[in-house]
Design a protein around this motif. Structure first.
Motif, PDB file in Angstrom:
ATOM      1  N   GLY A  92       0.793  -1.220   0.000  1.00  0.00           N
ATOM      2  CA  GLY A  92       0.000   0.000   0.000  1.00  0.00           C
ATOM      3  C   GLY A  92       0.825   1.269   0.000  1.00  0.00           C
ATOM      4  O   GLY A  92       0.349   2.314   0.454  1.00  0.00           O
ATOM      5  N   ASN A  93       2.049   1.198  -0.533  1.00  0.00           N
ATOM      6  CA  ASN A  93       2.914   2.369  -0.584  1.00  0.00           C
ATOM      7  C   ASN A  93       3.500   2.538  -1.982  1.00  0.00           C
ATOM      8  O   ASN A  93       3.713   1.559  -2.709  1.00  0.00           O
ATOM      9  N   LEU A  94       3.805   3.788  -2.317  1.00  0.00           N
ATOM     10  CA  LEU A  94       4.640   4.109  -3.460  1.00  0.00           C
ATOM     11  C   LEU A  94       6.047   4.394  -2.945  1.00  0.00           C
ATOM     12  O   LEU A  94       6.218   5.123  -1.961  1.00  0.00           O
ATOM     13  N   VAL A  95       7.049   3.837  -3.602  1.00  0.00           N
ATOM     14  CA  VAL A  95       8.443   4.075  -3.209  1.00  0.00           C
ATOM     15  C   VAL A  95       9.156   4.765  -4.361  1.00  0.00           C
ATOM     16  O   VAL A  95       9.221   4.240  -5.476  1.00  0.00           O
ATOM     17  N   ILE A  96       9.663   5.971  -4.096  1.00  0.00           N
ATOM     18  CA  ILE A  96      10.516   6.696  -5.036  1.00  0.00           C
ATOM     19  C   ILE A  96      11.958   6.480  -4.597  1.00  0.00           C
ATOM     20  O   ILE A  96      12.311   6.770  -3.450  1.00  0.00           O
ATOM     21  N   THR A  97      12.792   5.969  -5.504  1.00  0.00           N
ATOM     22  CA  THR A  97      14.157   5.581  -5.148  1.00  0.00           C
ATOM     23  C   THR A  97      15.166   6.390  -5.946  1.00  0.00           C
ATOM     24  O   THR A  97      15.124   6.409  -7.182  1.00  0.00           O
ATOM     25  N   ALA A  98      16.067   7.038  -5.240  1.00  0.00           N
ATOM     26  CA  ALA A  98      17.210   7.709  -5.861  1.00  0.00           C
ATOM     27  C   ALA A  98      18.396   6.763  -5.798  1.00  0.00           C
ATOM     28  O   ALA A  98      18.724   6.234  -4.729  1.00  0.00           O
ATOM     29  N   ARG A  99      19.052   6.553  -6.956  1.00  0.00           N
ATOM     30  CA  ARG A  99      20.128   5.570  -7.047  1.00  0.00           C
ATOM     31  C   ARG A  99      21.389   6.203  -7.633  1.00  0.00           C
ATOM     32  O   ARG A  99      21.321   7.091  -8.481  1.00  0.00           O
ATOM     33  N   ARG A 100      22.539   5.688  -7.195  1.00  0.00           N
ATOM     34  CA  ARG A 100      23.793   6.009  -7.863  1.00  0.00           C
ATOM     35  C   ARG A 100      23.965   5.051  -9.037  1.00  0.00           C
ATOM     36  O   ARG A 100      23.754   3.851  -8.906  1.00  0.00           O
ATOM     37  N   GLU A 101      24.325   5.599 -10.196  1.00  0.00           N
ATOM     38  CA  GLU A 101      24.441   4.802 -11.409  1.00  0.00           C
ATOM     39  C   GLU A 101      25.885   4.825 -11.925  1.00  0.00           C
ATOM     40  O   GLU A 101      26.696   5.679 -11.526  1.00  0.00           O
ATOM     41  N   SER A 102      26.162   3.925 -12.841  1.00  0.00           N
ATOM     42  CA  SER A 102      27.499   3.888 -13.439  1.00  0.00           C
ATOM     43  C   SER A 102      27.570   4.700 -14.718  1.00  0.00           C
ATOM     44  O   SER A 102      28.597   4.729 -15.392  1.00  0.00           O
ATOM     45  N   GLY A 103      26.459   5.376 -15.062  1.00  0.00           N
ATOM     46  CA  GLY A 103      26.448   6.212 -16.255  1.00  0.00           C
ATOM     47  C   GLY A 103      25.370   5.789 -17.219  1.00  0.00           C
ATOM     48  O   GLY A 103      24.539   4.928 -16.934  1.00  0.00           O
ATOM     49  N   GLY A 104      25.350   6.455 -18.362  1.00  0.00           N
ATOM     50  CA  GLY A 104      24.398   6.099 -19.395  1.00  0.00           C
ATOM     51  C   GLY A 104      23.254   7.071 -19.563  1.00  0.00           C
ATOM     52  O   GLY A 104      22.464   6.944 -20.483  1.00  0.00           O
ATOM     53  N   PHE A 105      23.134   8.067 -18.670  1.00  0.00           N
ATOM     54  CA  PHE A 105      22.085   9.070 -18.781  1.00  0.00           C
ATOM     55  C   PHE A 105      22.750  10.426 -19.006  1.00  0.00           C
ATOM     56  O   PHE A 105      23.590  10.854 -18.210  1.00  0.00           O
ATOM     57  N   GLN A 106      22.360  11.105 -20.077  1.00  0.00           N
ATOM     58  CA  GLN A 106      23.018  12.352 -20.429  1.00  0.00           C
ATOM     59  C   GLN A 106      22.444  13.508 -19.626  1.00  0.00           C
ATOM     60  O   GLN A 106      21.238  13.744 -19.625  1.00  0.00           O
ATOM     61  N   CYS A 107      23.305  14.236 -18.922  1.00  0.00           N
ATOM     62  CA  CYS A 107      22.896  15.382 -18.110  1.00  0.00           C
ATOM     63  C   CYS A 107      23.437  16.666 -18.715  1.00  0.00           C
ATOM     64  O   CYS A 107      24.276  16.638 -19.623  1.00  0.00           O
ATOM     65  N   HIS A 108      22.978  17.779 -18.167  1.00  0.00           N
ATOM     66  CA  HIS A 108      23.433  19.070 -18.672  1.00  0.00           C
ATOM     67  C   HIS A 108      24.923  19.264 -18.469  1.00  0.00           C
ATOM     68  O   HIS A 108      25.554  20.047 -19.151  1.00  0.00           O
ATOM     69  N   TYR A 109      25.517  18.524 -17.519  1.00  0.00           N
ATOM     70  CA  TYR A 109      26.935  18.695 -17.232  1.00  0.00           C
ATOM     71  C   TYR A 109      27.776  17.503 -17.694  1.00  0.00           C
ATOM     72  O   TYR A 109      28.982  17.448 -17.462  1.00  0.00           O
ATOM     73  N   GLY A 110      27.151  16.518 -18.319  1.00  0.00           N
ATOM     74  CA  GLY A 110      27.858  15.311 -18.730  1.00  0.00           C
ATOM     75  C   GLY A 110      26.989  14.096 -18.516  1.00  0.00           C
ATOM     76  O   GLY A 110      25.804  14.106 -18.844  1.00  0.00           O
ATOM     77  N   THR A 111      27.557  13.049 -17.934  1.00  0.00           N
ATOM     78  CA  THR A 111      26.794  11.828 -17.661  1.00  0.00           C
ATOM     79  C   THR A 111      26.269  11.855 -16.238  1.00  0.00           C
ATOM     80  O   THR A 111      27.020  12.070 -15.292  1.00  0.00           O
ATOM     81  N   CYS A 112      24.972  11.656 -16.078  1.00  0.00           N
ATOM     82  CA  CYS A 112      24.365  11.687 -14.746  1.00  0.00           C
ATOM     83  C   CYS A 112      24.874  10.518 -13.907  1.00  0.00           C
ATOM     84  O   CYS A 112      24.884   9.368 -14.363  1.00  0.00           O
ATOM     85  N   GLU A 113      25.203  10.822 -12.679  1.00  0.00           N
ATOM     86  CA  GLU A 113      25.660   9.795 -11.752  1.00  0.00           C
ATOM     87  C   GLU A 113      24.505   9.200 -10.958  1.00  0.00           C
ATOM     88  O   GLU A 113      24.636   8.152 -10.340  1.00  0.00           O
ATOM     89  N   TYR A 114      23.332   9.878 -10.992  1.00  0.00           N
ATOM     90  CA  TYR A 114      22.199   9.458 -10.174  1.00  0.00           C
ATOM     91  C   TYR A 114      20.929   9.420 -11.023  1.00  0.00           C
ATOM     92  O   TYR A 114      20.767  10.195 -11.964  1.00  0.00           O
ATOM     93  N   THR A 115      20.014   8.529 -10.657  1.00  0.00           N
ATOM     94  CA  THR A 115      18.657   8.533 -11.212  1.00  0.00           C
ATOM     95  C   THR A 115      17.666   8.644 -10.070  1.00  0.00           C
ATOM     96  O   THR A 115      17.956   8.302  -8.916  1.00  0.00           O
ATOM     97  N   SER A 116      16.468   9.123 -10.401  1.00  0.00           N
ATOM     98  CA  SER A 116      15.395   9.240  -9.414  1.00  0.00           C
ATOM     99  C   SER A 116      14.095   9.393 -10.201  1.00  0.00           C
ATOM    100  O   SER A 116      14.049   9.114 -11.405  1.00  0.00           O
ATOM    101  N   ALA A 117      13.020   9.824  -9.523  1.00  0.00           N
ATOM    102  CA  ALA A 117      11.728   9.998 -10.191  1.00  0.00           C
ATOM    103  C   ALA A 117      11.044  11.256  -9.692  1.00  0.00           C
ATOM    104  O   ALA A 117      11.208  11.660  -8.540  1.00  0.00           O
ATOM    105  N   ARG A 118      10.286  11.854 -10.610  1.00  0.00           N
ATOM    106  CA  ARG A 118       9.470  13.032 -10.297  1.00  0.00           C
ATOM    107  C   ARG A 118       8.100  12.815 -10.923  1.00  0.00           C
ATOM    108  O   ARG A 118       7.936  12.799 -12.142  1.00  0.00           O
ATOM    109  N   LEU A 119       7.089  12.612 -10.072  1.00  0.00           N
ATOM    110  CA  LEU A 119       5.728  12.306 -10.495  1.00  0.00           C
ATOM    111  C   LEU A 119       4.864  13.540 -10.319  1.00  0.00           C
ATOM    112  O   LEU A 119       5.032  14.297  -9.350  1.00  0.00           O
ATOM    113  N   LEU A 120       3.904  13.725 -11.237  1.00  0.00           N
ATOM    114  CA  LEU A 120       3.065  14.914 -11.170  1.00  0.00           C
ATOM    115  C   LEU A 120       1.683  14.646 -11.759  1.00  0.00           C
ATOM    116  O   LEU A 120       1.485  13.692 -12.505  1.00  0.00           O
TER     117      LEU A 120
END
Length: 403
Positions: free
Chosen positions: A84-112
């Motif tokens: 009965g819960n939603l879990v939003i998880t922020a994780r450290r990653e090894s890369g693969g996501f392009q960020c404004h400053y380079g490769t993102c080190e973290y992923t997470s979620a933003r729901l709206l």
């Protein structure tokens, strides 16, 4: 809705502004009444949240605050836990996501809920267990649109990881955004930390006030008088957002003490109407009867009618000073903006159009200026459930109102 320049916007809060200790505040807000929207996050473990209620912001733009996470729609970052819960998880990653400053080190979620649910006024509440660690930034908040800060922002709960016992509530608008946001902090007693248990975070939003609570304890109330002459922009529909950011100008960045992954666990999110103590009064007319929302239904297009006065929220109307007349969190509206005699009068989401403007005259007429017509009881019929309409002003009794 991306916050990009909401930056400094959404939540760069001046430390001096927000470090005031929690204090008792007289509870002047209304009690909640009918629940009009909720999510209890029931479902099997690993399932994505209900797509009919929640959408995602996706990307690694920095979000106007130099944040370090890439937001995804993956169930690795947001999923039900089967309890009965939603879990939003922020994780450290090894890369693969392009960020404004380079490769993102973290992923997470933003729901709206920008595409699924918006609401003007009410009680907005969530029961949440937040994370803690340096550089983490969980939030439950609302935006009034994409033109920040003119559309407004209401931060129901924000926390920065280095303050595990403190949460912040803030409003942002034109002239009071970013570090000039107006808010206060609430700190748990006895060294307790918010990450150790669930806590309930609430705002009661009325036409002329916003009131914050933690676990039912009121710690802040803001009104137009707090804005120093700036514009109160909290009189139109807002949508809700839940997210866990990593890094940013306000919380700072992960360091050697940071522990990942981090989770924000949400038990429920709920929106309710507020009772009449938020300032509503009856509007009486023909035969001493009241302007009434049929069946207290908050759906757009609900008939507005004449009915025996009964003191319910369906008959409690406010005039926030912007030309609108409001009940149950929505506006008195002329169907399709019609200027013809006999146009239906209904309840509708407040949208700032001329169809929702009313002037109360010294002669006790309620006039829609666009049509130059009066609020009128159809057929001069005083029976319960007689619909209201607009009609050429005649001075007759069925167009006279006490507001």
């Amino acid at each position: 809705m991306k916050r990009s320049l909401m930056a400094a916007g959404a939540i760069l809060l001046g430390a001096a502004l927000l470090q005031a200790p929690a204090r008792a505040v007289p509870d002047t807000a209304a009690a909640p009444t009918a629940t009009i929207w909720e999510d209890n996050f029931d479902g099997p473990a690993g399932q994505a949240p209900d797509p009919n209620k929640w959408k995602y912001d996706i990307g690694g733009s920095g979000w106007g605050n130099n944040e370090r996470q890439y937001y995804t729609n993956s169930t690795r970052n947001s999923a039900l836990d089967g309890n009965g819960n939603l879990v939003i998880t922020a994780r450290r990653e090894s890369g693969g996501f392009q960020c404004h400053y380079g490769t993102c080190e973290y992923t997470s979620a933003r729901l709206l809920t920008a595409q699924t649910f918006t609401q003007t006024y009410g009680r907005f509440e969530a029961r949440i267990k937040i994370p803690r660690t340096q550089g983490i930034w969980p939030a439950f908040w609302m935006l009034g649109g994409g033109n920040w800060p003119n559309d407004g922002e209401i931060d129901i709960m924000e926390n920065i990881g280095r303050e595990p016992s403190t949460v912040h509530g803030t409003i942002h608008g034109p002239g009071y955004s970013g570090g000039a946001g107006i808010g206060a902090a609430y700190t748990l007693s006895g060294g307790q930390q918010f990450a150790d248990a669930f806590h309930t975070f609430t705002v009661d939003w009325a036409p002329d006030s916003i009131t914050w609570y933690v676990d039912g304890i009121q710690y802040q109330r803001r009104t137009p008088a707090d804005l120093g002459g700036n514009t109160w922009v909290f009189n139109h529909p807002f949508f809700m957002i839940m997210n866990v950011a990593v890094g940013g100008n306000w919380p700072g960045y992960p360091d050697g003490t940071t522990v990942m992954p981090q989770t924000m666990t949400v038990d429920y999110v709920r929106v309710s109407t507020l009772g009449s103590s938020s300032g509503g009064t009856a509007i009486t007319g023909l035969a001493g009867k009241c302007v009434d929302v049929a069946a207290a239904n908050t759906a757009d297009g609900t008939q507005v009618q004449l009915y025996d006065c009964n003191g319910t929220n369906a008959q409690q109307w406010t005039r926030p000073g912007d030309g609108t007349i409001r009940a149950l969190g929505k506006c008195l509206d002329v169907n399709a903006g019609s200027v013809a005699d006999g146009a239906k009068v209904q309840l509708w989401t407040c949208n700032g159009t001329p169809a929702q403007q009313w002037v109360y005259t010294s002669g006790r007429d309620l006039v829609n200026p666009q049509a130059n017509k009066c609020l009128d009881v159809t057929g001069n019929n005083s029976a319960n459930a007689t619909p209201l309409q607009t009609w050429t002003c005649t001075g007759a009794a069925n167009q006279k109102w006490t507001v």
